[in-house]
Design a protein around this motif. Structure first.
Motif, short mmCIF file in Angstrom:
data_model
loop_
_atom_site.label_atom_id
_atom_site.label_comp_id
_atom_site.label_asym_id
_atom_site.label_seq_id
_atom_site.Cartn_x
_atom_site.Cartn_y
_atom_site.Cartn_z
N TYR A 1 0.81 -1.22 0.00
CA TYR A 1 0.00 0.00 0.00
C TYR A 1 0.85 1.27 0.00
N ALA A 2 2.09 1.18 0.45
CA ALA A 2 2.99 2.33 0.28
C ALA A 2 3.21 2.59 -1.20
N SER A 3 3.40 1.53 -1.97
CA SER A 3 3.61 1.67 -3.41
C SER A 3 2.38 2.24 -4.10
N TYR A 4 1.25 1.65 -3.79
CA TYR A 4 0.03 2.12 -4.46
C TYR A 4 -0.34 3.53 -4.03
N ASN A 5 -0.30 3.80 -2.74
CA ASN A 5 -0.73 5.12 -2.25
C ASN A 5 0.20 6.23 -2.68
N GLY B 1 -3.34 0.67 4.24
CA GLY B 1 -1.94 0.95 4.51
C GLY B 1 -1.72 1.41 5.94
N PHE B 2 -2.62 2.25 6.43
CA PHE B 2 -2.55 2.72 7.81
C PHE B 2 -2.64 1.55 8.78
N ALA B 3 -3.60 0.64 8.57
CA ALA B 3 -3.82 -0.47 9.51
C ALA B 3 -2.62 -1.40 9.55
N PHE B 4 -2.09 -1.76 8.40
CA PHE B 4 -0.93 -2.65 8.39
C PHE B 4 0.27 -1.99 9.10
N ASN C 1 4.71 8.32 6.78
CA ASN C 1 4.29 8.03 5.41
C ASN C 1 3.03 7.17 5.33
N MET C 2 2.76 6.38 6.36
CA MET C 2 1.62 5.47 6.29
C MET C 2 0.45 5.91 7.16
N TYR C 3 0.62 6.98 7.92
CA TYR C 3 -0.51 7.49 8.70
C TYR C 3 -1.61 7.93 7.74
N PRO D 1 -0.49 11.37 0.90
CA PRO D 1 0.02 10.13 1.49
C PRO D 1 1.43 9.79 1.01
N VAL D 2 2.15 9.03 1.79
CA VAL D 2 3.49 8.53 1.46
C VAL D 2 4.34 9.67 0.91
N GLN D 3 4.46 10.71 1.72
CA GLN D 3 5.11 11.94 1.25
C GLN D 3 6.58 11.77 0.91
N ASP D 4 7.26 10.80 1.53
CA ASP D 4 8.68 10.58 1.22
C ASP D 4 8.90 9.56 0.12
N GLY D 5 7.83 8.94 -0.36
CA GLY D 5 7.93 7.95 -1.43
C GLY D 5 8.10 6.53 -0.93
N PHE D 6 7.83 5.60 -1.83
CA PHE D 6 7.89 4.18 -1.49
C PHE D 6 9.27 3.76 -1.01
#
Length: 555
Positions: A419-423, A439-442, A464-466, A472-477
């Protein structure tokens, strides 16, 4: 009007129960079927409580009355199930299958959020086609499998016409994905907790937050405890160095799970007020599945070790069974591959979903892969059960440490990466994509573990996952992946256990940095002392791992 024990007048459920009950040998000495007697007795009890005892003025009576209603609803399904069996058995003698469809539709809604496989099979054989004699056996088997969803037993329904369709046998014990508790039966009810989560998801989907809160606080399918009991850690005995306490310490909140869940349901936290209804549904259900039940599974293992060391082997085995129930859930079923239609919704199901995307599967039965993490977890559970039975507590502790230290968190790490990748690739601006909630829950499930290894890396993952539906994911995957890789020195999970995320073959290679442990996942179960050898698809309500709509290959 109706006359007690007669079946020649009336058009309501009482008369229906009278007529069908005679075919199942359930008309009693007075001629009244057992189900009608039980229902009338329950009505009388409720009336006496309300009218004569004034029980409604007592706050505690709510739970008593709620249980009466639950029992009443279950009793009322019995003549419906009997009629479905009758019409399925006689389908060749009837002009069409309309009555089969009618009775199936009366029973299917509660099954859809309880046993999705049984729901799909019953739907296929009784509703989505013209039912014929060739459908009878599978349709009846699916119905009988769903009895626990309806709150009834095989004995409640009985056998048809003295054995034309024999009474089924109710399952005993916990029998899930290659693990069996034998005749120990306490954890079987606990495994039904996944059904309460799915039903909560339906309530939230239709914005019925009051019912969602009621299900959360008091439960329905699992009578052993409610989801709130687990979120508060009220049902698992206290242990030293409790996994639950590590989450309390990290979140600096003794009631971290309860506070989060209620804040979303009641709309009291500004961070989630802007979430769409679908995002709220997934925030709550995924948090319960991947945080609360993960913690419950681990703390049950810790309790099992404690009770073994105290010489209470039977209690230790019950705690081990409970851990399996919380990791797998009831929906997966007995086959080692789990549900054949990806219906499972707890960590076992997540590992099965993600292994194809991370190259961490092995071939299973048919077309169903087996997640190597799951194989090792179940092998560890079986090894622990064998060692517990022999009172080898040191060996129990070794196998359990391998289970929850190395393999249980694997789907959580994989979920964060997926979800980091997708988001990170969501278009700018306000988004109502459910993947933000997942992504948040995981991430919430692994943050205390990462924080123990490296506080800075935990901060990166949290930032990044909050849940953030604007940026979202402001610093990137790559930053999220490196934060996990940078914590390996203090993690039991190895990089090869997590694998390589197929959509990010460079940054998503969790063994990309050679300084960290690189042992690949073993296709064979972990070896522990004394370990034993271990048509159309119809989506159920409330899919837990939705395929991102804009990325076709993230299946």
């Amino acid at each position: 009007g109706e006359v007690t024990g007669q079946n020649d007048r009336g058009h309501m459920l009482y008369n229906l129960a009278q007529k069908i009950g005679t075919r199942f040998g359930q008309d009693g000495a007075t001629g009244e079927t057992k189900v009608n007697t039980d229902i009338i007795d329950l009505y009388t009890t409720m009336q006496d409580d309300i009218v004569n005892k004034g029980s409604c003025a007592q706050p505690a009576y709510y739970l008593t009355f709620r249980n009466y209603v639950k029992k009443m609803v279950s009793l009322m399904t019995i003549p419906l199930a009997q009629n479905l069996i009758f019409h399925l058995t006689n389908i060749g003698n009837e002009d069409n299958s309309d009555l089969v469809e009618l009775y199936a539709l009366s029973l299917l809604p509660p099954v859809a959020t309880c046993d999705p496989d049984a729901y799909r099979n019953e739907l296929k054989h009784t509703v989505l086609k013209t039912t014929g004699p060739e459908d009878k056996d599978e349709a009846i088997a699916s119905l009988q499998r769903a009895y626990t969803c309806l709150g009834i037993t095989c004995a409640d329904v009985g056998d048809y016409q003295g054995g034309v369709i024999s009474q089924c046998t109710d399952p005993v014990g916990l029998n899930l994905v290659g693990y069996s508790s034998g005749t120990r039966d306490l954890a079987r009810d606990k495994s039904f907790i996944d059904r309460d989560i799915l039903q909560m998801g339906v309530f939230i989907k239709f914005e019925d937050m009051g019912s969602a809160v009621d299900w959360y606080e008091f439960g329905w399918h699992s009578e052993a405890h409610s989801l709130k009991d687990l979120a508060d850690n009220d049902v698992i005995p206290e242990v030293d160095n409790s996994f639950f306490v590590s989450f309390q310490d990290y979140f600096e909140d003794d009631a971290f799970a309860e506070d989060f869940i209620m804040s979303v349901l009641l709309g009291t936290d500004a961070d989630f007020v802007g979430a769409s209804n679908n995002q709220k549904r997934l925030l709550v259900t995924a948090y319960l599945q991947y945080v609360v039940l993960f913690i419950s599974s681990v703390t049950s293992l810790q309790s099992s070790i404690k009770e073994c060391n105290n010489g209470k082997i039977d209690v230790a085995l019950d705690e081990l069974d409970a851990s399996v129930a919380y990791y797998v859930g009831s929906i997966e079923g007995p086959e080692v591959t789990g549900s054949n239609q990806d219906a499972g919704s707890l960590l076992f199901g997540a590992a099965k979903d993600f292994c194809t995307e991370f190259g961490t599967c092995k071939a299973g039965g048919g077309n169903i892969p087996i997640a190597i993490a799951n194989e090792n977890v179940i092998a560890g559970f079986n090894a622990a059960a064998t060692n517990l039975a022999a009172a080898k507590c040191d060996d129990v502790e070794d196998s359990i440490q391998t289970v929850f230290g190395r393999y249980m968190p694997v789907p959580l790490y994989q979920g964060v990466l997926r979800y980091a990748s997708y988001n990170a690739n969501l278009p700018p601006g306000l988004s109502d994509d459910g993947s933000l909630s997942l992504g948040f829950a995981f991430a919430q499930g692994i943050l205390p573990i990462i924080d123990y290894a490296d506080e800075d890396n935990a901060l990166i993952i949290d930032r990044n996952m909050y849940f953030d539906n604007t940026n979202p994911v402001q610093d990137g995957f790559a930053a999220v992946a490196q934060a996990i890789r940078g914590s390996y020195d203090e993690l039991d999970t190895l990089c090869g256990d997590i694998g390589v995320f197929k959509d990010e073959p460079a940054d998503g290679d969790m063994c990309a940095v050679p300084d960290f442990p690189t042992q690949p996942p073993s296709a064979a179960p972990v070896q522990v002392t004394s370990a034993p050898a271990p048509e159309p698809t119809f989506a159920p309500i409330g899919d837990v791992h939705p395929t991102p709509a804009t990325t076709a290959d993230l299946a």
